[in-house]
Design a protein around this motif. Sequence first.
Motif, mmCIF file in Angstrom:
data_model
loop_
_atom_site.group_PDB
_atom_site.id
_atom_site.type_symbol
_atom_site.label_atom_id
_atom_site.label_comp_id
_atom_site.label_asym_id
_atom_site.label_seq_id
_atom_site.Cartn_x
_atom_site.Cartn_y
_atom_site.Cartn_z
ATOM 1 N N LEU A 194 0.847 -1.196 0.000
ATOM 2 C CA LEU A 194 0.000 0.000 0.000
ATOM 3 C C LEU A 194 0.877 1.239 0.000
ATOM 4 C CD1 LEU A 194 0.075 1.243 3.142
ATOM 5 C CD2 LEU A 194 -1.325 -0.763 3.575
ATOM 6 N N THR A 195 0.277 2.375 -0.269
ATOM 7 C CA THR A 195 0.975 3.668 -0.240
ATOM 8 C C THR A 195 0.418 4.497 0.909
ATOM 9 O OG1 THR A 195 1.296 3.619 -2.632
ATOM 10 C CG2 THR A 195 1.490 5.763 -1.554
ATOM 11 N N VAL A 196 1.298 5.208 1.595
ATOM 12 C CA VAL A 196 0.831 6.058 2.685
ATOM 13 C C VAL A 196 -0.248 7.000 2.148
ATOM 14 C CG1 VAL A 196 2.697 7.700 2.258
ATOM 15 C CG2 VAL A 196 1.548 7.707 4.444
ATOM 16 N N PRO A 197 -1.373 7.168 2.863
ATOM 17 C CA PRO A 197 -2.441 8.046 2.378
ATOM 18 C C PRO A 197 -1.921 9.462 2.119
ATOM 19 C CG PRO A 197 -3.223 6.722 4.213
ATOM 20 C CD PRO A 197 -1.746 6.490 4.119
ATOM 21 N N ARG A 198 -2.064 9.929 0.888
ATOM 22 C CA ARG A 198 -1.558 11.242 0.530
ATOM 23 C C ARG A 198 -2.438 11.862 -0.543
ATOM 24 N NH1 ARG A 198 -2.122 10.780 -3.696
ATOM 25 N NH2 ARG A 198 -0.804 10.461 -5.507
ATOM 26 N N GLN A 199 -2.253 13.155 -0.737
ATOM 27 C CA GLN A 199 -3.017 13.919 -1.713
ATOM 28 C C GLN A 199 -2.112 15.034 -2.251
ATOM 29 O OE1 GLN A 199 -6.222 15.400 0.707
ATOM 30 N NE2 GLN A 199 -4.971 16.982 1.679
ATOM 31 N N PRO A 232 -7.006 12.006 9.218
ATOM 32 C CA PRO A 232 -6.180 11.215 10.152
ATOM 33 C C PRO A 232 -5.782 9.837 9.614
ATOM 34 C CG PRO A 232 -8.478 10.975 10.748
ATOM 35 C CD PRO A 232 -8.453 11.899 9.555
ATOM 36 N N ASP A 233 -6.029 9.572 8.314
ATOM 37 C CA ASP A 233 -5.759 8.240 7.768
ATOM 38 C C ASP A 233 -4.296 7.836 7.927
ATOM 39 O OD1 ASP A 233 -8.376 8.421 7.082
ATOM 40 O OD2 ASP A 233 -8.072 8.485 4.917
ATOM 41 N N ALA A 234 -3.373 8.758 7.589
ATOM 42 C CA ALA A 234 -1.951 8.428 7.684
ATOM 43 C C ALA A 234 -1.550 8.142 9.129
ATOM 44 C CB ALA A 234 -1.115 9.565 7.109
ATOM 45 N N LYS A 235 -2.030 8.979 10.042
ATOM 46 C CA LYS A 235 -1.708 8.776 11.459
ATOM 47 C C LYS A 235 -2.248 7.440 11.945
ATOM 48 C CE LYS A 235 -2.288 10.906 16.011
ATOM 49 N NZ LYS A 235 -2.896 12.049 16.769
ATOM 50 N N GLU A 291 0.122 4.335 13.339
ATOM 51 C CA GLU A 291 -0.119 3.794 14.678
ATOM 52 C C GLU A 291 -0.351 2.289 14.627
ATOM 53 O OE1 GLU A 291 -3.154 4.415 18.492
ATOM 54 O OE2 GLU A 291 -3.343 5.668 16.698
ATOM 55 N N ARG A 292 -1.095 1.823 13.629
ATOM 56 C CA ARG A 292 -1.354 0.377 13.504
ATOM 57 C C ARG A 292 -0.043 -0.383 13.290
ATOM 58 N NH1 ARG A 292 -6.657 -0.942 14.802
ATOM 59 N NH2 ARG A 292 -6.293 -2.916 13.709
ATOM 60 N N LEU A 293 0.817 0.124 12.420
ATOM 61 C CA LEU A 293 2.080 -0.563 12.160
ATOM 62 C C LEU A 293 3.011 -0.472 13.368
ATOM 63 C CD1 LEU A 293 2.807 0.542 8.473
ATOM 64 C CD2 LEU A 293 1.710 -1.557 9.275
ATOM 65 N N ARG A 294 3.043 0.682 14.016
ATOM 66 C CA ARG A 294 3.921 0.873 15.167
ATOM 67 C C ARG A 294 3.571 -0.106 16.283
ATOM 68 N NH1 ARG A 294 3.326 5.841 15.445
ATOM 69 N NH2 ARG A 294 1.591 6.006 16.895
ATOM 70 N N GLU A 295 2.285 -0.316 16.511
ATOM 71 C CA GLU A 295 1.842 -1.191 17.593
ATOM 72 C C GLU A 295 1.591 -2.620 17.128
ATOM 73 O OE1 GLU A 295 -1.448 0.714 19.482
ATOM 74 O OE2 GLU A 295 -0.240 2.426 20.145
ATOM 75 N N SER A 320 -14.413 3.694 3.792
ATOM 76 C CA SER A 320 -13.315 4.167 2.957
ATOM 77 C C SER A 320 -11.969 3.998 3.656
ATOM 78 C CB SER A 320 -13.539 5.630 2.592
ATOM 79 O OG SER A 320 -13.595 6.413 3.759
ATOM 80 N N GLU A 321 -10.918 4.332 2.926
ATOM 81 C CA GLU A 321 -9.536 4.070 3.296
ATOM 82 C C GLU A 321 -9.173 4.544 4.691
ATOM 83 O OE1 GLU A 321 -5.663 6.203 1.701
ATOM 84 O OE2 GLU A 321 -6.330 4.618 0.351
ATOM 85 N N GLY A 322 -8.576 3.610 5.448
ATOM 86 C CA GLY A 322 -7.990 3.942 6.735
ATOM 87 C C GLY A 322 -8.960 4.191 7.860
ATOM 88 N N LYS A 323 -10.255 3.991 7.647
ATOM 89 C CA LYS A 323 -11.213 4.312 8.688
ATOM 90 C C LYS A 323 -11.885 3.035 9.173
ATOM 91 C CE LYS A 323 -12.275 8.986 7.107
ATOM 92 N NZ LYS A 323 -11.254 9.065 6.071
ATOM 93 N N SER A 324 -12.014 2.919 10.490
ATOM 94 C CA SER A 324 -12.740 1.797 11.095
ATOM 95 C C SER A 324 -13.358 2.288 12.390
ATOM 96 C CB SER A 324 -11.792 0.628 11.380
ATOM 97 O OG SER A 324 -10.842 1.007 12.349
ATOM 98 N N ASP A 325 -14.387 1.594 12.840
ATOM 99 C CA ASP A 325 -15.062 1.972 14.078
ATOM 100 C C ASP A 325 -14.328 1.321 15.234
ATOM 101 O OD1 ASP A 325 -16.730 2.664 16.085
ATOM 102 O OD2 ASP A 325 -18.463 1.501 15.394
ATOM 103 N N ASP A 326 -13.541 2.119 15.970
ATOM 104 C CA ASP A 326 -12.739 1.568 17.052
ATOM 105 C C ASP A 326 -13.494 1.516 18.381
ATOM 106 O OD1 ASP A 326 -10.512 1.142 15.526
ATOM 107 O OD2 ASP A 326 -9.805 3.206 15.759
ATOM 108 N N SER A 327 -14.751 1.959 18.395
ATOM 109 C CA SER A 327 -15.519 1.908 19.629
ATOM 110 C C SER A 327 -15.902 0.468 19.938
ATOM 111 C CB SER A 327 -16.786 2.764 19.513
ATOM 112 O OG SER A 327 -17.610 2.277 18.470
#
Length: 432
Positions: free
Chosen positions: A340-345, A359-362, A366-370, A388-395
């Motif tokens: 994948l490519t880091v989320p960018r524009q 906040p997609d890149a952050k 964080e996912r890879l770091r941990e 969409s890209e990089g978003k999930s419900d973390d609740s």
Amino acid sequence: MDADVTDSAGTATEPDNKSGSEPSTGAPGPDDNDAEPAAPPSDPNPKRHWLRWVALGTSVAILATAGAGWWFYRKLDRNITTDTSAAAELHTYEKERPTPVALDAQNILLIGSDSRSGEGNGKYGRDDGGSQRSDTTILLHLAADRKSATAMSIPRDLMVEIPSCAKPDGTRSQDRFAQFNWAFEAGGAACTIRTVEKLTDIRVDHHMVVDFSGFTDMVDAVDGVEVCLDEPVKDIQARLELPAGRQTLDGEQALGFVRARHGIGDGSDTQRMDRQQRFLGALFKKVRSNGVLLNPARLYPVLDAATKSLTTDSGLNSLSDLYELARSMRSVPMEKVQFLTVPRQPYTQNPNRDELVQPDAKNLFERLREDNPVSVSPDGKDPQDGKSEGKSDDSVKTSGDDSDGGSGAPATGSPSPAPTFQGTNAAAGMCG
């Protein structure tokens, strides 16, 4: 009791009882002194001689094989170049580097250098005094359980904060806000590592630098990689001209294919990175196949090509170190080797440059770091819910009445799935 006797001719006779003669006493007769001496006793086990020769031949073969194997090992081991200058620079700035979080995970920075110096690289352009840029940079994250591997491309045109770095001439560069690939040109691998760590807050454990000729030799060593093109390609700058359709690219064609930006697609760096990722996935898939790994005649050229064009840190500068790394990846399922490519524009102040999408890149960093899982799909959406890209419900999801049997404790459900980013995996290959 009658006994057999032997006459002077050596033939057994029966005693002549009718004539009344005495049986022979066995004493030598007058002619016995002239008889030839008896032959020495034969080996009671004639197979012993044959076994001795087999054992001797086997020993010689084993020694010859061991000697050849040691020679090949030493040759491959000496191919690898160790980057000692990077280690010194990183040690100097150890206090500002990120602290490792997942200790058994590995983060390896892969840098494709466009340097024209060195054997075999001059034909790709003029050597202007050894200058180099990071043509491709990928942060490879190997999960601690070795059940997944995520390769994150960092755009060379991404605008980032680059720290002050040691330059090859002994001076130091000034810290600046510039294109990402400027870091490698200014301060080599160490400067690139420090820039990546500052950008992502991910600790880089190891790094590898591969040049042009190494990439072409790798592709040739596996007898080429198959690609499928929807339309013909012609890029004069990349020395590439290909027809449409399914075809196998040799090393020179493959290098042009992953570097081309003109005459293919929309000419953007984004498409170029996508093409690189899909090609690397196909190359990884072919190297992982039994036809290469289990065939010494095919494996040695691959190892020779990989090692002689490789510059690494001291933690990966031996064949045994690289073998352990490759062995740990053999258990990773093909569909879990993700690109994948880091989320960018486009950068707001210059559309020819890139900036991160937050906040997609952050979230990805964080996912890879941990060492938490991520997933990829061609469109960056979860096939199940379309997010969409990089978003999930973390609740934490709760069940109906927010209680568990009247105890007052919230009832937790299953954790939310890993966020999905736009990308591909090694199982997909180049032709689907």
